[in-house]
Design a protein around this motif. Structure first.
Motif, PDB file in Angstrom:
ATOM      1  N   THR A 342      60.314  35.220  60.442  1.00  0.00           N
ATOM      2  CA  THR A 342      59.864  34.071  61.469  1.00  0.00           C
ATOM      3  C   THR A 342      60.351  32.765  60.326  1.00  0.00           C
ATOM      4  OG1 THR A 342      57.798  34.880  61.047  1.00  0.00           O
ATOM      5  CG2 THR A 342      57.374  32.740  60.875  1.00  0.00           C
ATOM      6  N   MET A 343      60.368  32.713  59.241  1.00  0.00           N
ATOM      7  CA  MET A 343      61.648  32.542  58.520  1.00  0.00           C
ATOM      8  C   MET A 343      62.767  31.691  59.336  1.00  0.00           C
ATOM      9  SD  MET A 343      60.026  31.122  55.398  1.00  0.00           S
ATOM     10  CE  MET A 343      60.976  31.311  54.362  1.00  0.00           C
ATOM     11  N   GLU A 344      64.058  32.609  59.803  1.00  0.00           N
ATOM     12  CA  GLU A 344      64.760  32.428  60.189  1.00  0.00           C
ATOM     13  C   GLU A 344      64.050  32.407  62.273  1.00  0.00           C
ATOM     14  OE1 GLU A 344      69.344  32.957  61.024  1.00  0.00           O
ATOM     15  OE2 GLU A 344      67.684  32.078  59.529  1.00  0.00           O
ATOM     16  N   ILE A 345      63.595  32.242  62.087  1.00  0.00           N
ATOM     17  CA  ILE A 345      62.904  31.130  63.746  1.00  0.00           C
ATOM     18  C   ILE A 345      62.855  30.016  63.334  1.00  0.00           C
ATOM     19  CG2 ILE A 345      61.028  30.700  65.295  1.00  0.00           C
ATOM     20  CD1 ILE A 345      62.704  32.943  66.389  1.00  0.00           C
ATOM     21  N   LEU A 346      61.762  30.013  62.137  1.00  0.00           N
ATOM     22  CA  LEU A 346      61.855  27.952  61.709  1.00  0.00           C
ATOM     23  C   LEU A 346      63.291  27.302  61.544  1.00  0.00           C
ATOM     24  CD1 LEU A 346      59.113  28.799  59.135  1.00  0.00           C
ATOM     25  CD2 LEU A 346      58.431  27.264  61.810  1.00  0.00           C
ATOM     26  N   ARG A 347      64.688  28.253  61.291  1.00  0.00           N
ATOM     27  CA  ARG A 347      65.605  27.768  61.068  1.00  0.00           C
ATOM     28  C   ARG A 347      66.306  27.252  62.075  1.00  0.00           C
ATOM     29  NH1 ARG A 347      70.894  27.991  60.146  1.00  0.00           N
ATOM     30  NH2 ARG A 347      71.074  30.829  61.566  1.00  0.00           N
ATOM     31  N   THR A 348      65.965  28.112  63.287  1.00  0.00           N
ATOM     32  CA  THR A 348      66.657  28.512  64.152  1.00  0.00           C
ATOM     33  C   THR A 348      66.550  27.028  65.303  1.00  0.00           C
ATOM     34  OG1 THR A 348      65.927  29.912  64.982  1.00  0.00           O
ATOM     35  CG2 THR A 348      67.497  29.991  64.138  1.00  0.00           C
ATOM     36  N   THR A 349      64.755  27.254  65.063  1.00  0.00           N
ATOM     37  CA  THR A 349      64.091  26.385  66.690  1.00  0.00           C
ATOM     38  C   THR A 349      63.233  25.780  65.829  1.00  0.00           C
ATOM     39  OG1 THR A 349      64.607  28.839  68.046  1.00  0.00           O
ATOM     40  CG2 THR A 349      63.512  26.376  68.515  1.00  0.00           C
ATOM     41  N   PRO A 350      63.163  24.929  64.543  1.00  0.00           N
ATOM     42  CA  PRO A 350      61.758  24.174  64.021  1.00  0.00           C
ATOM     43  C   PRO A 350      61.191  23.750  64.973  1.00  0.00           C
ATOM     44  CG  PRO A 350      63.811  22.660  63.209  1.00  0.00           C
ATOM     45  CD  PRO A 350      64.674  24.095  64.727  1.00  0.00           C
ATOM     46  N   PRO A 351      59.573  23.613  64.811  1.00  0.00           N
ATOM     47  CA  PRO A 351      59.013  23.374  65.886  1.00  0.00           C
ATOM     48  C   PRO A 351      58.791  21.429  65.594  1.00  0.00           C
ATOM     49  CG  PRO A 351      57.529  24.680  65.058  1.00  0.00           C
ATOM     50  CD  PRO A 351      59.207  24.786  63.973  1.00  0.00           C
ATOM     51  N   VAL A 352      59.218  21.223  64.607  1.00  0.00           N
ATOM     52  CA  VAL A 352      59.557  19.527  64.296  1.00  0.00           C
ATOM     53  C   VAL A 352      60.513  19.065  64.823  1.00  0.00           C
ATOM     54  CG1 VAL A 352      58.654  18.142  63.286  1.00  0.00           C
ATOM     55  CG2 VAL A 352      56.400  19.432  63.296  1.00  0.00           C
ATOM     56  N   PHE A 353      61.043  18.567  65.332  1.00  0.00           N
ATOM     57  CA  PHE A 353      62.296  18.060  65.576  1.00  0.00           C
ATOM     58  C   PHE A 353      62.959  17.375  63.657  1.00  0.00           C
ATOM     59  CE2 PHE A 353      66.573  15.515  66.533  1.00  0.00           C
ATOM     60  CZ  PHE A 353      66.975  16.413  66.640  1.00  0.00           C
ATOM     61  N   GLY A 354      61.778  15.684  63.568  1.00  0.00           N
ATOM     62  CA  GLY A 354      62.443  15.421  62.643  1.00  0.00           C
ATOM     63  C   GLY A 354      61.294  14.285  62.331  1.00  0.00           C
ATOM     64  N   VAL A 413      63.793  22.957  55.567  1.00  0.00           N
ATOM     65  CA  VAL A 413      62.604  21.859  55.378  1.00  0.00           C
ATOM     66  C   VAL A 413      61.551  21.987  56.606  1.00  0.00           C
ATOM     67  CG1 VAL A 413      63.360  20.339  53.690  1.00  0.00           C
ATOM     68  CG2 VAL A 413      64.115  20.156  56.019  1.00  0.00           C
ATOM     69  N   PRO A 414      61.623  23.241  57.551  1.00  0.00           N
ATOM     70  CA  PRO A 414      60.666  23.073  58.291  1.00  0.00           C
ATOM     71  C   PRO A 414      58.998  22.231  57.879  1.00  0.00           C
ATOM     72  CG  PRO A 414      60.728  25.867  57.708  1.00  0.00           C
ATOM     73  CD  PRO A 414      61.637  24.491  56.775  1.00  0.00           C
ATOM     74  N   PHE A 415      58.442  22.977  56.804  1.00  0.00           N
ATOM     75  CA  PHE A 415      57.261  22.529  56.585  1.00  0.00           C
ATOM     76  C   PHE A 415      57.760  21.218  55.054  1.00  0.00           C
ATOM     77  CE2 PHE A 415      57.029  27.247  57.482  1.00  0.00           C
ATOM     78  CZ  PHE A 415      55.784  26.589  58.468  1.00  0.00           C
ATOM     79  N   GLY A 416      58.460  20.417  55.715  1.00  0.00           N
ATOM     80  CA  GLY A 416      58.780  19.022  54.770  1.00  0.00           C
ATOM     81  C   GLY A 416      59.320  19.812  53.098  1.00  0.00           C
ATOM     82  N   GLY A 417      59.113  18.855  52.358  1.00  0.00           N
ATOM     83  CA  GLY A 417      59.458  19.099  51.128  1.00  0.00           C
ATOM     84  C   GLY A 417      58.686  18.368  49.976  1.00  0.00           C
ATOM     85  N   GLY A 418      58.501  18.553  47.919  1.00  0.00           N
ATOM     86  CA  GLY A 418      58.576  17.785  47.726  1.00  0.00           C
ATOM     87  C   GLY A 418      56.549  17.678  47.753  1.00  0.00           C
TER      88      GLY A 418
END
Length: 475
Positions: A342-354, A413-418
């Motif tokens: 799932t994490m690799e999916i989030l890396r290759t195809t993050p649902p949120v672009f920016g 950073v698919p879920f943001g950060g900090g």
């Protein structure tokens, strides 16, 4: 004559200094063009999103203008920044330098008191309130209810079918989970009307902000008003139930937010904050999880080795359960390989672009000036596909996440950060893992369309990912 010369002198000199100052200031602005008023580069960017070429579109800007450039998006002058340093700059702001503010068009649809808009103490207060319900210790008790929702979904929409379209069904599933677990709205006409209005609302989130009849933005604004009115009625009902002691404080997210009190026994969140944050939770939970599950199924159909390893993990968990027994929090902890996939999916195809931020004052960044009031645009794929961070970024490799500490800070950073990391991260993890467990242990499938996808603005696979399904023999 002398009087005329003096007059000209005092008129010309201020103008000269003004022009000189403006030239000096403009040289400090990042390179690039703001384009046409209001429209700017919005149409080109949205076209690239739909064609799934947005990353290339940004890379061309970098090649042409360098690492920092100016443009205009969604009616506002904008500075595009990227990379680990940019991610750190965006996520570690204190609310005094830059603030998490979405474009005006997005605020008009989602509201201005949601967690994405707030900063400083307001952000902390609202985030803490949401985390009362969304923290792992609270979510443990909802695994069984979520399990039941997913089983019911598969029974109604998958069993007995030979061909289905994954993405709309996953959106239906995630919305039903939101209604049941987060809002306490059971199946029926009310839920059906809510999802219909909600879908119209989110269609205009990333659109040119022309509030004219029949535009997508105008339709979205109208739908948002209807959604808010429906949710206000729901909040009123939940408040009454709490006062009559016919509802428990943690039975759903709305009652939880209504129950939070501070030392003065006053509402910790205003009704407007409750309303706007319910909407942002709806948007986040509806789109992101459904997209991730859809692209997981797409990936598993294309990667036999990954599918075999994931299936083995899930079958071992299924064999440990008696017939009809629900999944538990402890079962989810065993799904380590599934979560790495799932994490690799989030890396290759993050649902949120920016996302967007706004400069609260003039800022120096990368040797350039970001003027007060300008938007700051950052894009997730710019670090996710950086080969200096993730070698061979086009290769799907779940082993990248075997050791989380090996992933450089502010690069994944698919879920943001900090302080800006998504408060619904744990809820999404539970939702995805339970759904994948039942799909892979109950069905096999093959794709009926190509592997292309577009962004509108979330990733959407060709035709919504139609698949042929076959029930698996139950162990």
């Amino acid at each position: 004559m002398n009087t005329l010369l003096v007059t000209i002198f005092f008129l010309v000199i201020p103008i000269f200094f003004l022009i000189t100052r403006r030239r000096k200031s403009s040289k400090r602005l990042p390179p690039g063009s703001l384009g046409l008023p209001i429209i700017g580069q919005s149409l080109g960017f949205l076209r690239a999103m739909r064609n799934n070429t947005a990353e290339k579109w940004l890379e061309q800007r970098i090649t042409k203008y360098g690492p920092v450039s100016k443009l205009s998006l969604f009616g506002k002058p904008t500075v595009f920044i990227h990379g680990q340093a940019a991610n750190k700059f965006v996520f570690n702001n204190d609310g005094k330098t830059i603030t998490s503010q979405q474009p005006e068009s997005t605020r008009m649809i989602l509201g201005d008191r949601n967690i994405l808009e707030l900063s400083g103490e307001d952000h902390k207060r609202v985030r803490n309130a949401l985390m009362v319900f969304l923290k792992p210790e609270s979510l443990k008790q909802y695994v069984g209810k979520l399990d039941g929702e997913i089983r019911k979904h598969l029974e109604l929409n998958w069993h007995g079918k030979q061909k289905i379209t994954v993405l709309p069904l996953m959106k239906n599933l995630t919305f039903n989970i939101i209604c049941s677990l987060l809002f306490g709205v059971e199946r029926g006409p009310r839920r059906d009307e809510l999802i219909e209005c909600f879908q119209r609302m989110i269609e205009g989130l990333w659109s040119v902000p022309l509030n004219l009849p029949f535009t997508r933005f105008n339709c979205s604004i109208k739908a948002s008003k209807r959604v808010q009115n429906m949710l206000k009625e729901l909040i009123c009902e939940k408040r009454m139930q709490l006062e009559q002691k016919t509802a428990l404080p943690l039975q759903d997210l709305i009652t939880c937010l209504l129950s939070i009190r501070n030392a003065d026994n006053e509402e910790e969140l205003t009704e407007k904050e409750i309303l706007h944050n319910i909407i942002i939770v709806m948007v986040a939970g509806y789109d992101t999880s459904s997209v991730v599950i859809t692209f997981l199924l797409r990936l598993l159909a294309n990667e036999p080795a990954v599918y075999a390893a994931l299936l083995q993990e899930q079958e071992e968990i299924a064999r440990s359960k008696s017939l009809g027994e629900l999944l538990t929090w402890e079962d989810l902890a065993k799904m380590k390989y599934t979560w790495r996939v799932t994490m690799e999916i989030l890396r290759t195809t993050p649902p949120v672009f920016g996302g967007m931020r706004r400069a609260m004052k003039d800022i120096e960044y990368g040797g350039f000036l970001i003027p007060q009031g300008w938007q700051i645009f950052w894009a997730i794929p710019m670090t996710h596909n950086d080969d200096s961070i993730f070698p061979e970024p086009s290769k799907f490799d779940p082993s990248r996440f075997e050791n989380q500490k090996s992933v450089p800070p502010y690069s994944f950073v698919p879920f943001g950060g900090g302080t800006r990391i998504c408060p619904g991260y744990e809820f999404a993890r539970i939702e995805i893992l339970v759904a994948i467990h039942y799909v892979v242990t109950q069905f096999t499938w093959k794709l009926c369309a190509d592997n292309k996808f577009s962004r509108v603005p979330m990733p959407v696979p060709t035709q919504g990912l139609p698949i042929e399904i076959t029930p698996r023999k139950q162990m």
